[in-house]
Design an enzyme around this catalytic site. Structure first.
Site, short mmCIF file in Angstrom:
data_model
loop_
_atom_site.label_atom_id
_atom_site.label_comp_id
_atom_site.label_asym_id
_atom_site.label_seq_id
_atom_site.Cartn_x
_atom_site.Cartn_y
_atom_site.Cartn_z
N LYS A 118 -2.31 8.96 8.30
CA LYS A 118 -1.19 8.27 7.68
C LYS A 118 -0.56 9.20 6.67
CE LYS A 118 -0.14 4.69 4.26
NZ LYS A 118 -0.66 3.60 3.41
N GLU A 159 2.07 -2.58 -8.47
CA GLU A 159 0.75 -2.18 -7.96
C GLU A 159 -0.18 -1.68 -9.05
OE1 GLU A 159 -1.36 0.47 -4.44
OE2 GLU A 159 0.81 0.48 -4.65
#
Length: 365
Positions: free
Chosen positions: A118, A167
């Site tokens: 990724k 986050e």
């Protein structure tokens, strides 16, 4: 009740503010600045600094923007205020849409070749506001734009780093550590039915769940060797900001060694696959090869004290505002996995850019 605003009068805005649902940490005064993170760690451990606040870069070889404050104040969370309207001039997108799509295609090819699992690719928008904006005004607008009143501001010495990151990288109190990683997202809609469909599609998306799992596993691997207890939720939650739906997983740990501080943990955990990719070093090199330097974007912003406590957010949904308080640049990124679609990835970054643009009072429909 609204929290105390950060004003732009008198002695000027506070040089560091982190607003979270449970309250604000605000710095008073700037002591020694640290561009080398190792110097900040040493200052905390030796007692030369009671606390360190500021921002860590995405690339650990780049300069940090940390400093020892004169004092830290804890207050109630910012209530926020609606944005002041602005328009933009001299807008530049780096890269342009076609180049970003091509970078996504290259990342997908690298994933299919087995070079990386990724990689997170970001793009930048630079522009000038039609008039200067106050730091406190912008910070309040950022806090106003999300239900948790998340917002931050850092005086970097030559510019301001501001944002509304949703986050949590980590919160540490004593030996207890909490993380709440976000990865996997979908744009929200003003139409309730379309918004529900976007939420349900994200909940069922194999692509987004795989992307999210990389982040959770990274944090598990980094925390497990230093924890005597570690709890990771079995399935991610569905959470929303004003602009996006997200997959998020709460993680809790109890550290084995009480001397591991919040700044130590921030260095250990950042960057996560949510903003970099996996394997970390391979993904980071892909980003260096294909993106412009990120600087403080996608690093971490927060505070740590000499007792080891602290809180750090992932530096996303943010902008760097120049000293003229008119010129700025902002970023948005997305995680690329094997079945990523270039058009969808471009649309995701466009949706994420709305957080900052709306706080600036710019029409970001």
């Amino acid at each position: 009740m609204s929290g105390k605003p950060v004003t732009d009068v008198g002695t000027g805005p506070a040089p560091f503010v982190l607003s979270r649902p449970h309250g604000v940490v605000r710095a008073e005064g700037i002591g020694r600045r640290f561009t080398a993170v190792s110097d900040a760690v040493s200052a905390l451990r030796s007692g030369a600094a009671d606390a360190v606040v500021g921002a860590l870069p995405f690339d650990p070889t780049d300069p940090a923007a940390l400093f020892a404050p004169g004092r830290l104040h804890r207050e109630q969370a910012l209530g926020g205020r609606a944005p002041v309207r602005h328009s933009l001039t001299h807008l530049v997108e780096i890269p342009d849409a076609a180049t970003h799509r091509e970078r996504v295609r290259r990342a997908v090819a690298a994933i299919h070749a087995g070079d990386v699992d990724k990689v997170v690719l970001a793009r930048t928008v630079g522009a000038m506001l039609d008039s200067p904006i106050g730091i406190g005004v912008l910070l309040d607008a950022l806090a106003h734009g999300n239900s948790e009143h998340n917002a931050f501001a850092v005086d970097t010495g030559h510019s301001w780093l501001l944002g509304a990151s949703p986050e949590l990288l980590l919160h540490k109190s004593g030996r207890e550590v909490t993380c709440h990683p976000y990865a996997g997202s979908a744009p929200r809609s003003s139409d309730p039915e379309a918004d529900r469909e976007a939420r349900d599609e994200l909940a069922a998306s194999g692509k987004d769940h795989r992307e999210h799992a990389f982040v959770v596993e990274h944090l598990r691997e980094r925390l497990a060797p230093i924890s005597e207890e570690l709890s990771v939720a079995t399935r991610p939650q569905l959470l929303s900001t004003g602009e996006m739906w997200h997959l998020a997983t709460p993680i809790r740990a109890r550290l084995a060694d009480p001397d591991v501080g919040a700044l130590d943990l921030a260095l250990r955990l950042s960057p996560t696959p949510a903003v970099c990719g996996t394997p970390t070093e391979t993904a980071a090199q892909f980003i260096r090869d294909h993106e412009e330097p990120r600087g403080l974007y996608a690093g971490a912003v927060g505070w740590a004290d000499a007792q080891g406590n602290g809180e750090w957010m992932v530096t996303i949904r943010c902008l760097e505002l120049n000293a003229d308080r008119q010129t700025f640049r902002t970023w948005a990124g997305g995680g690329i996995v094997a079945d990523s679609d270039p058009d969808a990835e471009l649309a995701e970054t466009t949706a994420k850019l709305r957080t900052v643009l709306r706080a600036l009072g710019v029409d970001a429909r």
